[in-house]
Structure formats: structure tokens, C-alpha cells
Design an enzyme around this catalytic site. Sequence first.
Site, PDB file in Angstrom:
ATOM      1  CD  GLU A 107      12.356   3.314  -3.383  1.00 40.59           C
ATOM      2  OE1 GLU A 107      12.014   2.887  -2.211  1.00 40.59           O
ATOM      3  OE2 GLU A 107      13.065   3.272  -4.224  1.00 40.59           O
ATOM      4  CD  GLU A 247      17.141   7.149  -4.403  1.00 35.37           C
ATOM      5  OE1 GLU A 247      17.473   6.291  -3.915  1.00 35.37           O
ATOM      6  OE2 GLU A 247      16.085   7.649  -3.654  1.00 35.37           O
TER       7      GLU A 247
END
Length: 273
Positions: A107, A247
Amino acid sequence: TNYWYVRVRPGVEAIGVCYGMSANDLPAASTVVSMYKANGISAMRLYAPDQGALQAVGGTGISVAVGAPNDVLSNIAASPAAAASWVRNNIQAYPSVSFRYVCVGNEVAGGAAQDLAPAMENVHAALAAAGLGHIKVTTSVSQAILGVYSPPSAAEFTGEARGYMGPVLQFLARTGSPLMANIYPYLAWAYNPSAMDMSYALFTSSGTVVQDGAYGYQNLFDTTVDAFYLAMASNGGGSGVPLVVSETGWPSGGGVQATPANARVYNQYLINH
């Protein structure tokens, strides 16, 4: 619990569990690996090359995605020698581990994202030079890089993400690697609970919620996955790059409707789906 899985249309290749370590009183790595084996979990994501975890998972045949964490990104982007050293210390040093992916950054946003493609290139070259070219190099992005995600046919990356995703996707297409994405329907729903029914985020909707041309979407997970595919296809040569969901999950505490019961429903429906 965070799950991750490899999606190769039209089905799923593998389902795994993320092994996070941001907590207190963690069990020993050997205990965690025993839990994976006892529950038939065949894939593990590590956010960094933790020595204890890598030693424990070695020889088990569990497929491992290991992170080159954000704090090493600028160094390995700037220096092929630093990338080679990272590979030597964290991949070659564990020959009994079944590495499948190196995930360069998690991220990453802002100015640091410009380092993604160069860092991935250097790690890829270092793996190839070490005779480990079968290990795919990728990065893991947030669902927040989708400026538009519904309907999927209108999906596009944010302006900031378009600035760096082009070179990333070109690298992935050239090397036959997937893009990893962290996909949380819960976060999209909890941001504005009145905007959609929770069942759409929780996999429990009884019918189509979003109709997009010929495609009907019954859950927000599929909507977001397809939004990534459409955004990738329209940005810098990402057509044909597969997606790995690195995820997903539903929180069991700390937010609206964050309960063990809802987490159980989401995780089980995800696996069934």
C-alpha cells in the site's frame, strides 16, 4: 484473520492466511506453522522476511509470499547491489522455503510510489541472477487507489495512482506476474453504512445488487475485483495481468458491526465463494 487468495479466472488457485505480527503475546512461529498444517492452509503471506517464521515454514511445502517492506523500498530502487543483497539475505538464505512471490511494498502511496517499478525491476533481476527467476515479483496495493469502482465497467484509478501504476503494470505484464490488492468490502461499507445494505458487503445478499450491462453483482467483493481488472486494462498495458487478493477479511472488533459473528460469516462465505 486476514485471508489472501490467488484468483485465476474462472476459479481460485489457492487460499491462504496472512501471518501478521503487529500484536503482543504472539505464539511462537513453530506453533503458527503447526496451525497452518493442522488446518490444511497451503499458503502464507509474510509482510517482512521474519527469520523465525521463515525457519519454521521451511520444508513444509507451504507456499510463501514474502514482503520487501516499505522501509527498504528506496534503497533497493536506487541500488541493484542493495536488491541483490536483500535477495541473498532473505531469499537465498532460506533454500527450504517454498517462495512464490516477493511483494515489494505494501500500500505504498505518495512520492514513495515512484520507487515501486525500479525496486521491482532490481529485485526481479537479482532473483534471476541467483537462479530464482521462478519467484514472481509484485507489489500490494490498497483498494483506495480505485477512484471509481462501481459499476466495474466505469472503474478507474485515482489520478495519483495513474501516475505510477503504468510502469508497475508494464513490469507485471512483461514478467508474467500478478498485481496484488488488499480488498476490504467492510471498509467501503463502514465509510457510509447508509449508502448500501450490509449484506452486499457481507456476501449474504439474496440477489443481484449492481447490474452492469450483462453482469450482475451480488457482493461487493466481486464488484471490487472486477473493478481492478477494468482499471488495470485501461491503464498502461495492464490488460491480461492477473489479480491476487493479498488481504481480505472482516474485523471482529473496533468498528460498526465489527463482531466475531460477522467476521465468521464473511470469512466462511468468502471461502465458499
